[in-house]
Design a protein around this motif. Sequence first.
Motif, PDB file in Angstrom:
ATOM      1  N   SER A  23       3.424  -2.834  -5.409  1.00 33.65           N
ATOM      2  CA  SER A  23       3.021  -3.705  -4.931  1.00 33.65           C
ATOM      3  C   SER A  23       2.650  -2.995  -3.361  1.00 33.65           C
ATOM      4  O   SER A  23       1.967  -2.818  -2.346  1.00 33.65           O
ATOM      5  N   VAL A  24       4.421  -2.300  -2.721  1.00 34.44           N
ATOM      6  CA  VAL A  24       4.887  -2.082  -1.286  1.00 34.44           C
ATOM      7  C   VAL A  24       3.717  -0.503  -1.366  1.00 34.44           C
ATOM      8  O   VAL A  24       3.147  -0.482  -0.771  1.00 34.44           O
ATOM      9  N   GLY A  25       3.774  -0.051  -2.759  1.00 28.91           N
ATOM     10  CA  GLY A  25       2.730   1.364  -2.558  1.00 28.91           C
ATOM     11  C   GLY A  25       1.456   0.688  -2.361  1.00 28.91           C
ATOM     12  O   GLY A  25       0.463   1.296  -1.939  1.00 28.91           O
ATOM     13  N   GLU A  26       0.760  -0.037  -3.104  1.00 32.08           N
ATOM     14  CA  GLU A  26      -0.458  -0.071  -3.136  1.00 32.08           C
ATOM     15  C   GLU A  26      -1.196  -1.113  -1.901  1.00 32.08           C
ATOM     16  O   GLU A  26      -1.647  -0.670  -1.469  1.00 32.08           O
ATOM     17  N   THR A  27      -0.099  -2.030  -1.469  1.00 33.08           N
ATOM     18  CA  THR A  27      -0.422  -1.897   0.093  1.00 33.08           C
ATOM     19  C   THR A  27      -0.539  -0.734   1.292  1.00 33.08           C
ATOM     20  O   THR A  27      -1.682  -1.581   1.888  1.00 33.08           O
ATOM     21  N   LEU A  28       0.592  -0.739   1.452  1.00 32.65           N
ATOM     22  CA  LEU A  28       0.132   1.017   1.619  1.00 32.65           C
ATOM     23  C   LEU A  28      -1.778   1.676   1.490  1.00 32.65           C
ATOM     24  O   LEU A  28      -2.100   1.945   2.502  1.00 32.65           O
ATOM     25  N   THR A  29      -1.599   1.873  -0.139  1.00 34.08           N
ATOM     26  CA  THR A  29      -3.139   2.630   0.171  1.00 34.08           C
ATOM     27  C   THR A  29      -3.742   1.647   0.384  1.00 34.08           C
ATOM     28  O   THR A  29      -4.986   1.919   1.138  1.00 34.08           O
ATOM     29  N   GLU A  30      -3.532  -0.129   0.015  1.00 36.36           N
ATOM     30  CA  GLU A  30      -5.416  -0.715   0.657  1.00 36.36           C
ATOM     31  C   GLU A  30      -5.001  -0.656   1.693  1.00 36.36           C
ATOM     32  O   GLU A  30      -6.246  -1.072   2.092  1.00 36.36           O
ATOM     33  N   LYS A  31      -4.033  -1.276   2.786  1.00 36.55           N
ATOM     34  CA  LYS A  31      -4.081  -0.837   4.133  1.00 36.55           C
ATOM     35  C   LYS A  31      -5.206   0.221   5.029  1.00 36.55           C
ATOM     36  O   LYS A  31      -5.669   0.068   5.916  1.00 36.55           O
ATOM     37  N   SER A  32      -5.498   1.580   3.780  1.00 42.53           N
ATOM     38  CA  SER A  32      -5.984   2.724   4.449  1.00 42.53           C
ATOM     39  C   SER A  32      -7.216   2.519   3.594  1.00 42.53           C
ATOM     40  O   SER A  32      -8.519   3.119   3.773  1.00 42.53           O
ATOM     41  N   GLY A  33      -7.866   0.956   3.116  1.00 46.47           N
ATOM     42  CA  GLY A  33      -8.959   0.450   2.641  1.00 46.47           C
ATOM     43  C   GLY A  33      -9.479   1.052   1.122  1.00 46.47           C
ATOM     44  O   GLY A  33     -10.155   0.947   0.795  1.00 46.47           O
ATOM     45  N   ASN A  34      -8.375   2.010   0.460  1.00 40.23           N
ATOM     46  CA  ASN A  34      -8.246   2.315  -1.033  1.00 40.23           C
ATOM     47  C   ASN A  34      -8.086   1.002  -1.902  1.00 40.23           C
ATOM     48  O   ASN A  34      -6.979   0.941  -1.923  1.00 40.23           O
ATOM     49  N   ALA A 190      -6.777  -0.144  11.543  1.00 41.09           N
ATOM     50  CA  ALA A 190      -7.792   0.303  12.105  1.00 41.09           C
ATOM     51  C   ALA A 190      -8.983   1.335  11.162  1.00 41.09           C
ATOM     52  O   ALA A 190      -9.925   1.217  10.474  1.00 41.09           O
ATOM     53  N   VAL A 191      -7.974   1.879  10.191  1.00 42.01           N
ATOM     54  CA  VAL A 191      -8.910   2.484   9.122  1.00 42.01           C
ATOM     55  C   VAL A 191      -9.530   1.574   8.240  1.00 42.01           C
ATOM     56  O   VAL A 191     -10.621   1.804   7.239  1.00 42.01           O
ATOM     57  N   GLY A 192      -8.218   0.906   7.688  1.00 40.78           N
ATOM     58  CA  GLY A 192      -9.129  -0.228   6.721  1.00 40.78           C
ATOM     59  C   GLY A 192      -9.480  -0.880   6.694  1.00 40.78           C
ATOM     60  O   GLY A 192     -10.045  -1.376   6.183  1.00 40.78           O
ATOM     61  N   GLU A 193      -9.848  -1.528   8.148  1.00 39.30           N
ATOM     62  CA  GLU A 193     -10.615  -2.384   8.963  1.00 39.30           C
ATOM     63  C   GLU A 193     -12.012  -1.480   8.902  1.00 39.30           C
ATOM     64  O   GLU A 193     -12.854  -2.264   8.398  1.00 39.30           O
ATOM     65  N   SER A 194     -12.652  -0.978   9.775  1.00 38.53           N
ATOM     66  CA  SER A 194     -13.550  -0.125   9.899  1.00 38.53           C
ATOM     67  C   SER A 194     -13.560   0.933  10.264  1.00 38.53           C
ATOM     68  O   SER A 194     -12.899   2.028  11.484  1.00 38.53           O
ATOM     69  N   PRO A 195     -13.596   2.170   9.328  1.00 42.79           N
ATOM     70  CA  PRO A 195     -13.636   3.285   9.355  1.00 42.79           C
ATOM     71  C   PRO A 195     -14.174   3.968  10.146  1.00 42.79           C
ATOM     72  O   PRO A 195     -13.602   5.042  11.339  1.00 42.79           O
ATOM     73  N   ALA A 196     -15.179   3.393  10.160  1.00 44.77           N
ATOM     74  CA  ALA A 196     -16.442   4.041  11.763  1.00 44.77           C
ATOM     75  C   ALA A 196     -16.075   4.157  13.584  1.00 44.77           C
ATOM     76  O   ALA A 196     -15.723   4.322  13.858  1.00 44.77           O
TER      77      ALA A 196
END
Lengths: 329, 512
Positions: A23-34, A190-196
């Motif tokens: 879950s820690v690995g996946e959280t880190l991943t999801e924080k980038s929007g993936n 910021a990347v995960g929230e709004s990449p633009a």
Amino acid sequence: MLDFFIRFIPRAVGQGIPLMFGSVGETLTEKSGNLNLGTAGIMYVGGICGVIGAFLYETGTETMNPFLGIAIPLFCCLLGSLLMGLLYCFLTVSLRANQNVTGLAMTTFGVGFGNFFGGSLIKLSGADVPSIALSKSSGFFAAKLPFAERLGWFGKIFLSYSFLAYAAIVIALAASYVINKTRVGLNLRAVGESPATADAAGIDVIRYKYAATCIGAMISGLGGLYYVFDYASGVWSNDAFGDRGWLAIALVIFTIWEPIHSIWASIAFGGLYILHMFIPAGTNLAIKEIYQMAPFLATIFMLILTSIHNKKENQPPASLGLSYFREDR
Amino acid sequence: MAADIPVLRLEHITKRFGDVVANDDISLDVRQGEILALLGENGSGKTTLMNMISGIYYPDEGTIFAKGKQVEIASPRDAFALGIGMIYQHFKLVDVLTAAENIVLGLDDGRKLDLKKSARHIKEICLKYGFDIDPEKKIYDMSVSEKQTVEIVKVLYRGADLLILDEPTAVLTPQETDRLFNVLRNMKSDGKSVIIITHKLQEVLSISDRVAILRKGRYICDMDTKSANAQELTDAMVGRSVKLNIERPVPVNPKRRIVVKDLTVQGEEGVEKLKGVSFELRSGEILGVAGIAGNGQRELLEAIAGLQPVHSGEIKYVEDDGSEEELVGKDPLKIMEMGVSLAFVPEDRLGMGLVANMDLTDNMMLRSFRSGKSVFADRKQPHNLAEDVVDKLEVNTPSVSTIVRKLSGGNVQKVLVGREIAMAPTVLLTAYAVRGLDINSSYTIYDLINRQKKAGVAILYVGEDLDVLLELCDRILVLCGGQVSGIVDGRTTSKQEVGTLMTNLGGGIYAK
């Protein structure tokens, strides 16, 4: 009562550590929007790669060096998970493939990969049971603090674990610190929230997505390694890992994307997962399936709770699951 | 630095998207300490050009010089390094972060993240140019104007000395616009250069030193604002002479058509979006609705159209013979059949009313697919209607089977308004019908609405541009916080009066 806790808690922790890594690995991943639904497959690959490394080392040498006995499987596990993470990034970030489809395909692939090599190794070892035991390597991984035994119940509950378990907690704390307190973490959010937005602020979106996803994949992969060498005492049998990968993804939602919550939550999930073993003798065993549902029910409950409260901070990263292309109009 | 070296010089810039040439051989200078207005119709390439300066796009041909030196701007980071900062039309802010976090985003001074120190620096910038923001406040708690302030502080924090603002006033009230212009003037006297994109000629004339005009991707001319007038600018922008007056015929034989009494609408979590709203809408008149975005305009229209549950109050539809019928609780389809038509143009234009991935004919069918007895939908009539709309409203499309998403904003709006008008409604509800449209297309829409008015249709017109509301509407209803702040006569009221009503219920202490 204390007796029950001394038996129950260490088992819950053992069950929870793979979930914590995942879950820690996946959280880190999801924080980038993936949204990497391939986590289950990555944990599987992490496990089997460690097994392959340990198998080659155990069968290739007479006297095993404890350092190499840990380093080789560890390295293989990280490498395998990293490659899975890179593959996912290449497909979804560089080629902008659909994240859900890619993730599900990678889980199927990871499980297939694990079972194929697992099956081959079992054949190679010539075992008469459908599993392979790497007890020597497991001995290195499962080594506990020497003074734990002497400290009574305190030692049993808090100190009776192997180094990977403590590493999981340290990684969760570190991930939480990086995400919430540092410049890199701010940029990542910021990347995960709004990449633009991140892009316009001069952040290299592609690099952040790759880095977070690959590091996340390696952390998740360690969950598979811990499962095989510590929890399962070095015994690999196909499909034994079960639905722990999905449980890890459910945990990400349960912990509302905060790695620090994963420390207690994954142990709680681990406890719920094995609760059925502690039901009084004589109860209909069919009821155990209901017990195993408990973590998922808890996740659904959490989803409902966060939806009702609708607090912006408790929502998934806003661009989770979407690919980004700067010149898109 | 010598004053005659421009801070930015563009030479022969060309940018293509596929076959479309967005910018064609554009050369432009920006001088130090000036406010340059960039004027052009929709699709004339203003934003594309600015995106190349700020590093979002990369030009296909041409060179850019900053302070006399040739430069490459390949990413927003490069633009920052050259002191160029852009404030986008759609704000680039992360909602869940605070103002300070958004401002320091992407910066790296090599030291530990210290938001307290950044907050102090932010306060200094605010003091210097006359803004006010709370660095600790989350973006989602902010008003549009606060968000814009954060955007401006963000580029100043990065040390920008050339600021580009893309339609900054589109979302502001007149008072907020004045405040923004004061800030821009402060920046100018501090030696910074500003490029501002806007459709509103009055603003161009009041704020800028120089105007550069683009048309269809080409650079037309530039002129000193002092020596220019609105007519001249419009003609240069459109390429032919355009009449700049909006007609306002006196309503003929107005009759009550919709009577709204004590209407209250609750949003999520019981927040009152509309509170005790009462008014009459008469046939043959245009009732304008003014208000800062999000003060209940949308809820008002949706309540009348039956799309929004009404908490209390009544909405009566009055027939020609004087008989009344209650609309509250009626099915939206039924209300539509009674002749109440809703043309709502949301911020993203395509959100409500049209389906982006369907073609013109299919979008016309959305209104008519229920008619007819056969199992199969009748495609012939919608097809004819689509051709009719394209023909009459001069919609610029390759054919009626082009999907709507591919049309430019103005054309999309013409299709939407055209379809609603073709329903021959007795009540037309429009919101933001000219949002983001250039002057020429806007006037086409005003003309369409006026024709409906003359035909006796009761029109509720929710608009953003006060100048237009004052010229077009017979009466103006001002909403403030979901309540009716006042209903004024469009012929006698002033911009100041409406602006005050928008921000203070009933005009507040400043009234009268």
